[in-house]
Design a protein around this motif. Structure first.
Motif, PDB file in Angstrom:
ATOM      1  N   THR A 158       0.821  -1.207   0.000  1.00 30.67           N
ATOM      2  CA  THR A 158       0.000   0.000   0.000  1.00 30.67           C
ATOM      3  C   THR A 158       0.852   1.252   0.000  1.00 30.67           C
ATOM      4  OG1 THR A 158      -1.759  -1.169   1.189  1.00 30.67           O
ATOM      5  CG2 THR A 158      -1.829   1.233   1.205  1.00 30.67           C
ATOM      6  N   GLU A 162       1.066   4.223  -2.794  1.00 31.09           N
ATOM      7  CA  GLU A 162       0.818   5.627  -2.462  1.00 31.09           C
ATOM      8  C   GLU A 162       1.981   6.508  -2.914  1.00 31.09           C
ATOM      9  OE1 GLU A 162      -0.471   6.706   1.371  1.00 31.09           O
ATOM     10  OE2 GLU A 162      -2.198   5.367   1.394  1.00 31.09           O
ATOM     11  N   VAL A 172       0.092  12.960  -2.090  1.00 31.53           N
ATOM     12  CA  VAL A 172      -1.075  12.303  -1.502  1.00 31.53           C
ATOM     13  C   VAL A 172      -1.414  12.949  -0.162  1.00 31.53           C
ATOM     14  CG1 VAL A 172      -2.013  10.139  -0.606  1.00 31.53           C
ATOM     15  CG2 VAL A 172      -0.591  10.123  -2.673  1.00 31.53           C
ATOM     16  N   TYR A 264      -3.869   1.918  -8.819  1.00 30.94           N
ATOM     17  CA  TYR A 264      -3.186   2.278  -7.566  1.00 30.94           C
ATOM     18  C   TYR A 264      -3.905   1.693  -6.342  1.00 30.94           C
ATOM     19  CZ  TYR A 264      -0.809   5.783 -10.465  1.00 30.94           C
ATOM     20  OH  TYR A 264      -0.059   6.416 -11.437  1.00 30.94           O
ATOM     21  N   MET A 269      -6.754   1.957  -0.256  1.00 28.69           N
ATOM     22  CA  MET A 269      -6.129   3.108   0.407  1.00 28.69           C
ATOM     23  C   MET A 269      -7.163   3.877   1.215  1.00 28.69           C
ATOM     24  SD  MET A 269      -3.668   4.854  -2.442  1.00 28.69           S
ATOM     25  CE  MET A 269      -2.495   3.915  -3.433  1.00 28.69           C
ATOM     26  N   ARG A 273      -6.907   4.527   5.211  1.00 32.69           N
ATOM     27  CA  ARG A 273      -6.777   5.905   5.688  1.00 32.69           C
ATOM     28  C   ARG A 273      -7.941   6.272   6.602  1.00 32.69           C
ATOM     29  NH1 ARG A 273      -2.336   9.527   4.829  1.00 32.69           N
ATOM     30  NH2 ARG A 273      -1.199   8.827   2.975  1.00 32.69           N
TER      31      ARG A 273
END
Length: 371
Positions: A158, A162, A172, A264, A269, A273
């Motif tokens: 991951t 990123e 990001v 991605y 993600m 997050r």
């Protein structure tokens, strides 16, 4: 037990406080879908939305939100949108399912995410299903440290993606509580495209659902807040999530991402997050909701159990409704429970979605040509 029936919009401030107190006193009722604010939001657009209030010696001790049609068929409020359903009550309160249905003038009550602890409904449960959750705690460091400690198997891949996203598109950054309503519209647009692409029903093609989500986005109370989280690469939104939170629980509800950036893994993600930021903002549990998804298996720390079924009184309407609905639910559950059936069904839905999208694009092109 005294039971009175009210429209959600008629709930007074003292009644909402009593409802919040019942949520606070029992951890199983801490889910934001069980809050009065969710019932009020649904009630703004569903004419049959009601709340039964249970009282002992004049004091409100239980709250049962539901929807009722003209024939007396009842459904959990927001059925199809709500990921948690229950009669919310204070500890030690006892109640009878048949008495409740009579007071609500319901011949039958359908539910699909019932809290397992609802004992009076237990005999009416036709199936119990896993509802994965994440127990979250604030990390001592930043996001990378939290990710390595919480998900060591996912951390390396991951974080690498990123970094690549940052190099390719822009730096990001993550906003846990984004207040820009334009980003909510972006999320709805992405989600609609995902529904169509995968052959699912497009919830955001229904204006009342759009209005409910928009209303809940603007609710900011101690026991209920609509939280929009957005992952950006530079100024470009990459992925977003909208879900309600109570004082302790965040419900994973609508997540979507820019399909142009799918390589991605922006959806994963987004979930990671969101879980990390939720912990820093006072949340102790992220409810991922019922359903078998690979990412839920990766992220969950444990599973709750939710019930599906029909609570009914002896009534011809109840018998007919159950005969109609139960086989449909049974077929769906059989498909979802068996990968050999689920995977071909997913492929079929995606094929339908592709054909539907292609047909729409052709129709739009033809219309443009005519103009």
């Amino acid at each position: 037990m005294d039971i009175t029936i009210h429209r959600p919009g008629e709930l007074t401030e003292p009644l909402r406080r009593a409802w919040h107190r019942a949520m606070d006193e029992s951890p199983e009722y801490a889910n934001p879908f069980l809050a009065p604010e969710f019932a009020i939001g649904i009630g703004r657009h569903r004419a049959g939305a009601r709340v039964a209030i249970l009282r002992e010696e004049g004091e409100p001790v239980g709250f049962f939100p539901y929807e009722r049609d003209a024939l007396g068929v009842g459904r959990a409020i927001g059925l199809g949108l709500s990921d948690c359903q229950a009669l919310v009550h204070r500890p030690g309160v006892t109640w009878d399912a048949q008495e409740l249905l009579r007071a609500c003038r319901l011949s039958i009550f359908e539910f699909d995410h019932l809290v397992e602890e609802q004992r009076p409904f237990a005999e009416h449960v036709t199936g119990l299903f896993a509802s994965p959750v994440i127990d979250v705690k604030p990390g001592d460091g930043g996001y990378p440290e939290w990710l390595r400690g919480s998900y060591p198997g996912l951390a390396k891949t991951t974080l690498k993606k990123e970094r690549r996203l940052g190099r390719d598109v822009g730096e990001v950054r993550f906003v846990f509580d984004e207040r820009d309503p334009r980003m909510l519209r972006t999320l709805m647009r992405w989600k609609s495209a995902q529904y169509r692409r995968t052959g699912r029903m497009d919830r955001f093609a229904r204006p009342w659902i759009v209005d409910v989500v928009d209303h809940l986005f603007h609710v900011r109370e101690e026991h209920f807040t609509g939280v929009l989280s957005v992952l950006y690469a530079g100024d470009r939104p990459v992925a977003a999530h909208f879900g309600p939170r109570s004082s302790a629980v965040l419900a994973a509800w609508f997540t979507a991402y820019d399909p142009e950036l799918r390589y991605y893994s922006p959806g994963l993600m987004m979930h990671l997050r969101t879980a990390e930021a939720a912990g820093r903002n006072g949340v102790t549990l992220v409810d991922l909701g019922r359903g078998d998804k690979e990412y839920k298996d990766w992220l969950k720390t444990r599973e709750l159990r939710v019930g599906e079924g029909f609570a009914a009184r002896p009534h011809p309407v109840a018998a007919g409704y159950r005969l109609w609905r139960r086989p449909v639910r049974g077929l769906r559950n059989t498909v979802l429970a068996h990968p050999r059936l689920r995977d071909p069904a997913d492929r079929l839905l995606k094929t339908v979605g592709t054909l539907r999208t292609s047909h729409r694009a052709d129709s739009d092109g033809a219309a443009s040509g005519r103009r």
